[in-house]
Design a protein around this motif. Sequence first.
Motif, PDB file in Angstrom:
ATOM      1  N   MET A  73      54.348  13.164  52.246  1.00 39.26           N
ATOM      2  CA  MET A  73      53.501  13.388  50.896  1.00 39.26           C
ATOM      3  C   MET A  73      53.414  12.110  49.960  1.00 39.26           C
ATOM      4  O   MET A  73      54.365  11.540  49.879  1.00 39.26           O
ATOM      5  CB  MET A  73      53.970  14.591  50.050  1.00 39.26           C
ATOM      6  N   ASN A  74      52.037  11.698  49.591  1.00 39.21           N
ATOM      7  CA  ASN A  74      52.140  10.641  48.956  1.00 39.21           C
ATOM      8  C   ASN A  74      52.121  10.904  47.401  1.00 39.21           C
ATOM      9  O   ASN A  74      51.837  12.160  47.172  1.00 39.21           O
ATOM     10  CB  ASN A  74      50.801   9.712  49.353  1.00 39.21           C
ATOM     11  N   ARG A  75      51.829   9.789  46.528  1.00 39.75           N
ATOM     12  CA  ARG A  75      51.707  10.287  45.191  1.00 39.75           C
ATOM     13  C   ARG A  75      50.600  10.781  44.790  1.00 39.75           C
ATOM     14  O   ARG A  75      50.810  11.903  43.878  1.00 39.75           O
ATOM     15  CB  ARG A  75      51.825   8.858  44.272  1.00 39.75           C
ATOM     16  N   GLN A  76      49.440  10.724  45.449  1.00 43.11           N
ATOM     17  CA  GLN A  76      48.434  11.509  44.963  1.00 43.11           C
ATOM     18  C   GLN A  76      48.302  13.103  45.352  1.00 43.11           C
ATOM     19  O   GLN A  76      48.032  13.738  44.783  1.00 43.11           O
ATOM     20  CB  GLN A  76      47.023  10.901  45.832  1.00 43.11           C
ATOM     21  N   GLN A  77      48.990  13.274  46.624  1.00 50.35           N
ATOM     22  CA  GLN A  77      49.097  14.629  46.819  1.00 50.35           C
ATOM     23  C   GLN A  77      50.128  15.241  46.059  1.00 50.35           C
ATOM     24  O   GLN A  77      50.171  16.575  45.713  1.00 50.35           O
ATOM     25  CB  GLN A  77      49.654  14.526  48.332  1.00 50.35           C
ATOM     26  N   ALA A  78      51.474  14.728  45.688  1.00 41.72           N
ATOM     27  CA  ALA A  78      52.244  15.155  44.521  1.00 41.72           C
ATOM     28  C   ALA A  78      51.439  15.708  43.574  1.00 41.72           C
ATOM     29  O   ALA A  78      51.715  16.701  42.888  1.00 41.72           O
ATOM     30  CB  ALA A  78      53.161  14.264  44.448  1.00 41.72           C
ATOM     31  N   LYS A  79      50.638  14.504  42.744  1.00 42.88           N
ATOM     32  CA  LYS A  79      49.989  14.928  41.595  1.00 42.88           C
ATOM     33  C   LYS A  79      48.996  16.019  41.744  1.00 42.88           C
ATOM     34  O   LYS A  79      48.797  16.959  40.992  1.00 42.88           O
ATOM     35  CB  LYS A  79      49.139  13.713  41.307  1.00 42.88           C
TER      36      LYS A  79
ATOM     37  N   LEU B  95      49.208  18.642  43.873  1.00 42.59           N
ATOM     38  CA  LEU B  95      50.258  19.791  43.995  1.00 42.59           C
ATOM     39  C   LEU B  95      50.937  20.340  42.715  1.00 42.59           C
ATOM     40  O   LEU B  95      51.435  21.345  42.510  1.00 42.59           O
ATOM     41  CB  LEU B  95      51.185  19.951  45.008  1.00 42.59           C
ATOM     42  N   LEU B  96      51.185  19.279  41.685  1.00 43.70           N
ATOM     43  CA  LEU B  96      52.122  19.488  40.694  1.00 43.70           C
ATOM     44  C   LEU B  96      51.609  20.812  39.680  1.00 43.70           C
ATOM     45  O   LEU B  96      52.344  21.688  39.329  1.00 43.70           O
ATOM     46  CB  LEU B  96      52.150  18.339  39.815  1.00 43.70           C
ATOM     47  N   PRO B  97      50.403  20.831  39.317  1.00 42.18           N
ATOM     48  CA  PRO B  97      49.836  22.032  38.650  1.00 42.18           C
ATOM     49  C   PRO B  97      49.842  23.218  39.155  1.00 42.18           C
ATOM     50  O   PRO B  97      50.341  24.371  38.807  1.00 42.18           O
ATOM     51  CB  PRO B  97      48.320  21.538  38.551  1.00 42.18           C
ATOM     52  N   ILE B  98      50.013  23.150  40.992  1.00 39.75           N
ATOM     53  CA  ILE B  98      50.113  24.262  41.485  1.00 39.75           C
ATOM     54  C   ILE B  98      51.491  24.847  41.252  1.00 39.75           C
ATOM     55  O   ILE B  98      51.950  26.161  41.110  1.00 39.75           O
ATOM     56  CB  ILE B  98      49.831  24.100  42.885  1.00 39.75           C
ATOM     57  N   ILE B  99      52.673  24.085  41.605  1.00 36.95           N
ATOM     58  CA  ILE B  99      54.094  24.216  41.409  1.00 36.95           C
ATOM     59  C   ILE B  99      54.126  24.569  40.258  1.00 36.95           C
ATOM     60  O   ILE B  99      55.083  25.761  39.783  1.00 36.95           O
ATOM     61  CB  ILE B  99      54.661  23.014  41.972  1.00 36.95           C
ATOM     62  N   GLN B 100      53.859  24.179  39.076  1.00 35.32           N
ATOM     63  CA  GLN B 100      53.908  24.405  37.450  1.00 35.32           C
ATOM     64  C   GLN B 100      53.145  26.131  37.412  1.00 35.32           C
ATOM     65  O   GLN B 100      54.150  26.916  36.995  1.00 35.32           O
ATOM     66  CB  GLN B 100      52.976  23.657  36.583  1.00 35.32           C
ATOM     67  N   ALA B 101      52.224  26.472  37.733  1.00 34.32           N
ATOM     68  CA  ALA B 101      51.763  27.580  37.811  1.00 34.32           C
ATOM     69  C   ALA B 101      52.541  28.819  38.427  1.00 34.32           C
ATOM     70  O   ALA B 101      52.678  29.727  38.063  1.00 34.32           O
ATOM     71  CB  ALA B 101      50.206  27.754  38.234  1.00 34.32           C
ATOM     72  N   PHE B 102      52.886  28.363  39.574  1.00 38.96           N
ATOM     73  CA  PHE B 102      53.881  29.143  40.438  1.00 38.96           C
ATOM     74  C   PHE B 102      54.948  29.708  39.803  1.00 38.96           C
ATOM     75  O   PHE B 102      55.529  30.681  39.589  1.00 38.96           O
ATOM     76  CB  PHE B 102      54.033  28.567  41.866  1.00 38.96           C
ATOM     77  N   ALA B 103      55.708  28.330  39.066  1.00 36.68           N
ATOM     78  CA  ALA B 103      57.030  28.718  38.278  1.00 36.68           C
ATOM     79  C   ALA B 103      56.466  29.628  36.894  1.00 36.68           C
ATOM     80  O   ALA B 103      57.461  30.421  36.674  1.00 36.68           O
ATOM     81  CB  ALA B 103      57.428  27.313  37.752  1.00 36.68           C
ATOM     82  N   GLU B 104      55.502  29.604  36.536  1.00 39.77           N
ATOM     83  CA  GLU B 104      55.179  30.473  35.439  1.00 39.77           C
ATOM     84  C   GLU B 104      54.648  31.650  35.761  1.00 39.77           C
ATOM     85  O   GLU B 104      54.444  32.646  34.953  1.00 39.77           O
ATOM     86  CB  GLU B 104      53.963  29.749  34.664  1.00 39.77           C
ATOM     87  N   GLY B 105      54.700  32.267  37.171  1.00 44.27           N
ATOM     88  CA  GLY B 105      54.293  33.489  37.442  1.00 44.27           C
ATOM     89  C   GLY B 105      52.997  33.735  37.827  1.00 44.27           C
ATOM     90  O   GLY B 105      52.700  34.882  38.085  1.00 44.27           O
ATOM     91  N   LYS B 106      51.877  32.747  37.955  1.00 49.03           N
ATOM     92  CA  LYS B 106      50.769  32.837  38.100  1.00 49.03           C
ATOM     93  C   LYS B 106      50.428  32.998  39.477  1.00 49.03           C
ATOM     94  O   LYS B 106      51.388  32.875  40.532  1.00 49.03           O
ATOM     95  CB  LYS B 106      49.845  31.703  37.581  1.00 49.03           C
ATOM     96  N   THR B 107      49.421  33.687  39.975  1.00 49.47           N
ATOM     97  CA  THR B 107      49.108  33.934  41.279  1.00 49.47           C
ATOM     98  C   THR B 107      48.601  32.835  42.125  1.00 49.47           C
ATOM     99  O   THR B 107      47.643  32.127  41.377  1.00 49.47           O
ATOM    100  CB  THR B 107      48.244  35.234  41.624  1.00 49.47           C
ATOM    101  N   ILE B 108      49.087  32.426  43.255  1.00 51.77           N
ATOM    102  CA  ILE B 108      48.656  31.215  43.957  1.00 51.77           C
ATOM    103  C   ILE B 108      48.136  31.518  45.126  1.00 51.77           C
ATOM    104  O   ILE B 108      48.362  32.797  45.851  1.00 51.77           O
ATOM    105  CB  ILE B 108      50.050  30.336  44.438  1.00 51.77           C
ATOM    106  N   GLN B 109      46.905  30.867  45.588  1.00 51.15           N
ATOM    107  CA  GLN B 109      46.096  31.593  46.863  1.00 51.15           C
ATOM    108  C   GLN B 109      46.247  30.276  47.701  1.00 51.15           C
ATOM    109  O   GLN B 109      46.058  29.068  47.371  1.00 51.15           O
ATOM    110  CB  GLN B 109      44.803  31.764  46.281  1.00 51.15           C
TER     111      GLN B 109
END
Length: 131
Positions: free
Chosen positions: A1-7, A9-23
Amino acid sequence: MNRQQAKDLLPIIQAFAEGKTIQQAGRRGWFDVDSINFDLCKYRIKPEPKYRPFANAEECWQEMQKHHPFGWIKKTCGDCNFLHIMELYSTGILINKVDSFGSFRNLIKTYDSAFAETIFADGTPFGIKEE
């Protein structure tokens, strides 16, 4: 994973941690997932349904029949007052409000202001869900 891929994915991980539904993207479209794997899959935060104010009394009446208790809405800000819808007009609603002294007051709200300030008593937005 490079830095752009991490950037990305970061909102996805944050939303997942907050209990939002991920698709996750699949062959037949997007589907809900319970976990995230750091592979080549594409993920997104499940879009929230969009609502708009009622256009007229008929539209409001049709939607009101789907919510219980019938004819009741709740303020979304300030004190948590329940309001009873007394009449529907082409441009808005007449509601009956009980003030802190136990007195009744009638208020007229446009559909736009009612959409912005209230929800149905069951917690759903006071408006039409757009598909």
